[in-house]
Scaffold this motif. Structure first.
Motif, PDB file in Angstrom:
ATOM      1  N   GLU A 148       0.817  -1.220   0.000  1.00  0.00           N
ATOM      2  CA  GLU A 148       0.000   0.000   0.000  1.00  0.00           C
ATOM      3  C   GLU A 148       0.845   1.262   0.000  1.00  0.00           C
ATOM      4  O   GLU A 148       0.484   2.269  -0.621  1.00  0.00           O
ATOM      5  N   ALA A 149       1.965   1.232   0.700  1.00  0.00           N
ATOM      6  CA  ALA A 149       2.815   2.421   0.796  1.00  0.00           C
ATOM      7  C   ALA A 149       3.607   2.686  -0.475  1.00  0.00           C
ATOM      8  O   ALA A 149       4.210   3.753  -0.619  1.00  0.00           O
ATOM      9  N   LEU A 150       3.605   1.716  -1.405  1.00  0.00           N
ATOM     10  CA  LEU A 150       4.423   1.831  -2.616  1.00  0.00           C
ATOM     11  C   LEU A 150       3.593   1.768  -3.889  1.00  0.00           C
ATOM     12  O   LEU A 150       4.122   1.505  -4.962  1.00  0.00           O
ATOM     13  N   LYS A 151       2.293   2.023  -3.767  1.00  0.00           N
ATOM     14  CA  LYS A 151       1.392   1.932  -4.908  1.00  0.00           C
ATOM     15  C   LYS A 151       1.907   2.772  -6.084  1.00  0.00           C
ATOM     16  O   LYS A 151       2.317   3.932  -5.910  1.00  0.00           O
ATOM     17  N   GLY A 152       1.889   2.180  -7.270  1.00  0.00           N
ATOM     18  CA  GLY A 152       2.298   2.899  -8.474  1.00  0.00           C
ATOM     19  C   GLY A 152       3.794   2.904  -8.715  1.00  0.00           C
ATOM     20  O   GLY A 152       4.256   3.426  -9.732  1.00  0.00           O
ATOM     21  N   GLN A 153       4.562   2.319  -7.810  1.00  0.00           N
ATOM     22  CA  GLN A 153       6.017   2.305  -7.945  1.00  0.00           C
ATOM     23  C   GLN A 153       6.503   0.937  -8.434  1.00  0.00           C
ATOM     24  O   GLN A 153       5.816  -0.072  -8.315  1.00  0.00           O
ATOM     25  N   TYR A 154       7.723   0.949  -8.962  1.00  0.00           N
ATOM     26  CA  TYR A 154       8.424  -0.284  -9.299  1.00  0.00           C
ATOM     27  C   TYR A 154       9.628  -0.371  -8.369  1.00  0.00           C
ATOM     28  O   TYR A 154      10.496   0.507  -8.378  1.00  0.00           O
ATOM     29  N   ARG A 155       9.663  -1.425  -7.570  1.00  0.00           N
ATOM     30  CA  ARG A 155      10.759  -1.560  -6.608  1.00  0.00           C
ATOM     31  C   ARG A 155      11.328  -2.978  -6.668  1.00  0.00           C
ATOM     32  O   ARG A 155      10.592  -3.957  -6.794  1.00  0.00           O
ATOM     33  N   GLY A 156      12.656  -3.072  -6.543  1.00  0.00           N
ATOM     34  CA  GLY A 156      13.334  -4.355  -6.629  1.00  0.00           C
ATOM     35  C   GLY A 156      14.078  -4.728  -5.368  1.00  0.00           C
ATOM     36  O   GLY A 156      14.063  -4.006  -4.368  1.00  0.00           O
ATOM     37  N   ILE A 157      14.755  -5.872  -5.433  1.00  0.00           N
ATOM     38  CA  ILE A 157      15.470  -6.439  -4.294  1.00  0.00           C
ATOM     39  C   ILE A 157      16.927  -6.655  -4.688  1.00  0.00           C
ATOM     40  O   ILE A 157      17.219  -7.209  -5.750  1.00  0.00           O
ATOM     41  N   ARG A 158      17.824  -6.235  -3.843  1.00  0.00           N
ATOM     42  CA  ARG A 158      19.248  -6.456  -4.087  1.00  0.00           C
ATOM     43  C   ARG A 158      19.624  -7.896  -3.724  1.00  0.00           C
ATOM     44  O   ARG A 158      19.241  -8.396  -2.662  1.00  0.00           O
TER      45      ARG A 158
END
Length: 298
Positions: free
Chosen positions: A83-93
């Motif tokens: 919910e806090a990252l809606k609309g974003q693209y985020r990855g994992i190192r």
């Protein structure tokens, strides 16, 4: 091209054979070789993605695609569900010993069990041709092949208006971890999508392979092989190196997979022959014969 550094004469001769054959190259976005799921084949990456819930965007993909403002981002990955990252693209190192519960709301892949699995696409072939031209093995124009590679990749995903991207001087962005700032790291990839004829050969190769790596998604095995062969794109190192006795270098990372664990006892003669051919220890840090660490462009 895999043997470009260890046997350039043979590699060049094979390129000439391909140019002279009657069938030509994959060139249009519809050209390529795939494993179809229409006859019962299940895409294993789709299984990992949809059933196991263990595939997410990598920090490297986030850094490069977000930094480049690359429109393929939305074709490759889903928005975060957190919910806090809606609309974003985020990855994992990689190599951060993360907890699944922390990162499960980040960007998953648009790959299903029913998604056809690509083996080779026209865009990959254009980048192979770009490298061959760069090495002086053909009379093709390296820039034209590079541009065709990017354009064909865009069109493959139904994305048009590639000219602005090919003029872009954007670079990859630094990675900021969603939950742990100790995983943050400055971008390693410094090249831009824009081709510059005045660049040296190594920079040109980095651009070709960086775009090739992007275009190969989701065919990860070939992308990994090309990254090992050339060193491009420049990827983030793992934060924690837990390889046995540090046998895998933190910066250049895994070079190969170990031989099957049972082979040494079940077929010692075969294992011995393989070890002799390998020419090094049976662990992930040993380079394969074509992986020289030198691109030999001069």
């Amino acid at each position: 091209m895999r043997i470009a550094s260890v046997a350039p004469d043979k590699a060049c001769a094979e390129i000439q054979k391909i140019k002279e054959n009657d069938y030509g190259f994959f060139e249009a976005e519809t050209g390529g070789a795939i494993v179809s799921t229409k006859s019962g084949y299940t895409n294993p990456l789709g299984e990992l993605n949809c059933v196991w819930n263990e595939t997410y965007m990598s920090a490297n993909m986030e850094s490069i695609l977000v930094g480049y403002d690359d429109p393929r981002l939305g074709a490759y990955f889903e928005h975060c569900t957190d919910e806090a990252l809606k609309g974003q693209y985020r990855g994992i190192r990689q190599g951060t010993c993360f907890a699944h519960s922390h990162y499960s709301g980040l960007s998953k892949l648009f790959v299903l069990q029913s998604t056809d699995a690509p083996l080779m696409t026209a865009s990959e072939v254009w980048f192979l041709r770009a490298e061959a031209a760069l090495r002086g093995w053909t009379d093709e124009d390296e820039e034209a092949c590079y541009r065709n590679g990017v354009t064909t990749s865009f069109h493959q995903w139904g994305i048009y208006g590639v000219e602005d991207y090919l003029k872009s001087e954007l670079t990859a962005s630094g990675f900021i971890d969603t939950y742990d700032e100790e995983n943050n790291i400055e971008a390693r990839c410094k090249v831009t999508p824009k081709w510059n004829p005045q660049d040296d050969k190594e920079t040109k190769l980095e651009k070709i392979i960086t775009q090739k790596w992007i275009a190969m998604f989701p065919e990860g095995c070939e992308a990994w092989a090309e990254q090992r062969r050339t060193g491009y794109p420049r990827l983030f190192p793992v934060r924690f190196n837990h390889s046995r006795n540090g046998c895998i270098d933190t910066e250049i990372m895994v070079r190969r997979l170990n031989f099957p664990g049972t082979l040494q006892t079940e077929d010692p003669e075969q294992y011995s022959a393989l070890m002799e051919a390998l020419g090094g220890d049976d662990h992930g840090g040993t380079r394969l014969w074509w992986d020289t660490g030198n691109n030999n462009l001069e």
